[in-house]
Design an enzyme around this catalytic site. Structure first.
Site, short mmCIF file in Angstrom:
data_model
loop_
_atom_site.label_atom_id
_atom_site.label_comp_id
_atom_site.label_asym_id
_atom_site.label_seq_id
_atom_site.Cartn_x
_atom_site.Cartn_y
_atom_site.Cartn_z
N LYS A 13 0.84 -1.22 0.00
CA LYS A 13 0.00 0.00 0.00
C LYS A 13 0.87 1.26 0.00
CE LYS A 13 -1.88 -1.03 4.00
NZ LYS A 13 -1.16 -2.29 4.30
N ARG A 127 11.94 -5.47 5.05
CA ARG A 127 11.74 -4.06 4.70
C ARG A 127 12.77 -3.15 5.38
NH1 ARG A 127 5.98 -1.43 5.44
NH2 ARG A 127 6.16 -2.41 7.48
N ARG A 158 11.76 -1.00 10.61
CA ARG A 158 10.69 -0.51 11.48
C ARG A 158 10.62 -1.40 12.72
NH1 ARG A 158 5.23 0.58 8.09
NH2 ARG A 158 4.34 -0.63 9.79
P1 AP5 Z 1 4.95 -1.53 1.86
O1 AP5 Z 1 4.57 -0.78 0.64
O2 AP5 Z 1 5.65 -0.79 2.96
O3 AP5 Z 1 3.70 -2.35 2.44
P2 AP5 Z 1 2.37 -1.83 3.18
O4 AP5 Z 1 1.22 -2.53 2.59
O5 AP5 Z 1 2.32 -0.33 3.19
O6 AP5 Z 1 2.64 -2.43 4.62
P3 AP5 Z 1 2.69 -1.77 6.08
O7 AP5 Z 1 3.43 -2.75 6.95
O8 AP5 Z 1 3.25 -0.37 6.05
O9 AP5 Z 1 1.21 -1.74 6.46
P4 AP5 Z 1 0.64 -1.72 7.87
O10 AP5 Z 1 -0.80 -1.56 7.52
O11 AP5 Z 1 0.98 -2.85 8.76
O12 AP5 Z 1 1.39 -0.49 8.57
P5 AP5 Z 1 0.94 1.00 8.92
O13 AP5 Z 1 2.15 1.82 8.81
O14 AP5 Z 1 -0.30 1.41 8.19
O15 AP5 Z 1 5.87 -2.77 1.38
C1 AP5 Z 1 6.45 -3.66 2.32
C2 AP5 Z 1 7.80 -4.16 1.79
O16 AP5 Z 1 7.56 -4.92 0.59
C3 AP5 Z 1 8.78 -3.05 1.40
O17 AP5 Z 1 10.07 -3.47 1.73
C4 AP5 Z 1 8.64 -2.94 -0.13
O18 AP5 Z 1 9.85 -2.52 -0.73
C5 AP5 Z 1 8.28 -4.37 -0.50
N1 AP5 Z 1 7.37 -4.44 -1.65
C6 AP5 Z 1 6.30 -3.66 -1.89
N2 AP5 Z 1 5.69 -4.05 -3.04
C7 AP5 Z 1 6.39 -5.10 -3.49
C8 AP5 Z 1 6.24 -5.95 -4.64
N3 AP5 Z 1 5.25 -5.76 -5.53
N4 AP5 Z 1 7.13 -6.96 -4.80
C9 AP5 Z 1 8.11 -7.14 -3.91
N5 AP5 Z 1 8.32 -6.37 -2.81
C10 AP5 Z 1 7.45 -5.36 -2.61
O19 AP5 Z 1 0.49 0.86 10.46
C11 AP5 Z 1 1.44 0.58 11.47
C12 AP5 Z 1 0.73 0.57 12.83
O20 AP5 Z 1 0.17 1.88 13.10
C13 AP5 Z 1 -0.48 -0.38 12.93
O21 AP5 Z 1 -0.06 -1.70 13.30
C14 AP5 Z 1 -1.32 0.30 14.02
O22 AP5 Z 1 -0.79 0.05 15.30
C15 AP5 Z 1 -1.13 1.78 13.73
N6 AP5 Z 1 -2.15 2.33 12.80
C16 AP5 Z 1 -1.92 2.85 11.56
N7 AP5 Z 1 -3.07 3.28 11.03
C17 AP5 Z 1 -4.06 3.03 11.94
C18 AP5 Z 1 -5.46 3.24 11.95
N8 AP5 Z 1 -6.10 3.80 10.90
N9 AP5 Z 1 -6.17 2.84 13.04
C19 AP5 Z 1 -5.54 2.30 14.13
N10 AP5 Z 1 -4.20 2.06 14.17
C20 AP5 Z 1 -3.46 2.44 13.09
#
Ligand code: AP5
Length: 218
Positions: A13, A127, A158
């Site tokens: 994402k 990552r 992270r």
């Molecule tokens: P990346 O693009 O970073 O993946 P992502 O889907 O964004 O994954 P996240 O881990 O960031 O999502 P998340 O939802 O757990 O975290 P968030 O920060 O929102 O890609 C991942 C890796 O894969 C990278 O190394 C990339 O290079 C590689 N990659 C990407 N595409 C690829 C491909 N096609 N092929 C190969 N490799 C690829 O949330 C973190 C924390 O914050 C949550 O756990 C929660 O505690 C809190 N939080 C955030 N938002 C909320 C909310 N709305 N409500 C409550 N808590 C929240």
């Protein structure tokens, strides 16, 4: 344009939202990034969110909604946004609908990127992130020499990218976020794409979907 990127942790994402943001000159709002910034600046919001994030639990809605409402107001002036990591449950989705309705606006598309659990775990355990500009890398899929190719800053892992927390984040995703797929399908704005393939291939598929919004508007 108002777009939500949906999908499990590791679906890509953030990678895709950053690209779409540059291509369309559309603000990218990542609740995860806003929270990590608050934690790193040791703000009161950051102190409240920290323990939930390190366990891989969702931060309580009251904290998130307050933070997002302020941000969305800013982004609306810029012609919309691409949301990444929000909404995360049906209560947040209903609130978002409410904010937009008040402005006589609505989401135009929810792009759901799907990957299987083991792919997600491999991506997240490898990552690496630039703490300065936020650029994303991967130890094997998108290698670097330990420094950001854009700004030269040393890359970091992270804190929540350890296997135990990743597995919990995936469980929390299935319990709390996955029901949003049905929520948005019923509204007729859900589009599904597979997250398998290179980031470039997935980006091309997303651009085709976004072109459909432009055709609908014209
Ligand atoms: P990346 O693009 O970073 O993946 P992502 O889907 O964004 O994954 P996240 O881990 O960031 O999502 P998340 O939802 O757990 O975290 P968030 O920060 O929102 O890609 C991942 C890796 O894969 C990278 O190394 C990339 O290079 C590689 N990659 C990407 N595409 C690829 C491909 N096609 N092929 C190969 N490799 C690829 O949330 C973190 C924390 O914050 C949550 O756990 C929660 O505690 C809190 N939080 C955030 N938002 C909320 C909310 N709305 N409500 C409550 N808590 C929240």
């Amino acid at each position: 344009m108002r777009i939500v990127m949906l999908g499990p942790p590791g679906a890509g994402k953030g990678t895709q939202a950053k690209r779409v943001s540059v291509k369309l000159n559309l603000p990218h709002l990542s609740t995860g990034e806003l929270l990590r910034e608050a934690v790193s600046n040791n703000t009161s919001l950051g102190r409240k969110a920290k323990s939930y994030m390190s366990r891989g639990e969702l931060v309580p809605d009251s904290i998130i909604l307050n933070m997002v409402e302020k941000e969305i107001d800013k982004y609306e002036e810029k012609g919309g946004f691409i949301l990444d990591g929000f909404p995360r449950n049906v209560a947040q989705a209903k609130k978002l609908d409410g904010y937009l309705e008040k402005k006589s606006e609505a989401l135009e598309m929810v792009i759901n990127i799907d990957v299987d659990e083991e792919t997600a775990v491999k991506r997240l355990t490898g990552r690496l992130v630039c703490p300065n500009c936020g650029k994303l890398y991967h130890a094997t899929n998108a290698p670097s020499d330990g420094a950001c190719k854009g700004c030269g800053t040393e890359l970091r892992k992270r804190e929540d990218d350890n296997e135990k927390t990743i597995r919990n984040r995936l469980e929390v995703y299935f319990d709390e976020t996955h029901p949003l797929i049905e929520y948005y399908r019923e509204k007729g704005i859900l589009r599904n794409i597979s997250g398998k393939g290179s980031p470039d291939e997935i980006f091309q598929k997303i651009l085709i979907l976004i072109a459909q919004i432009k055709v609908k508007k014209s």
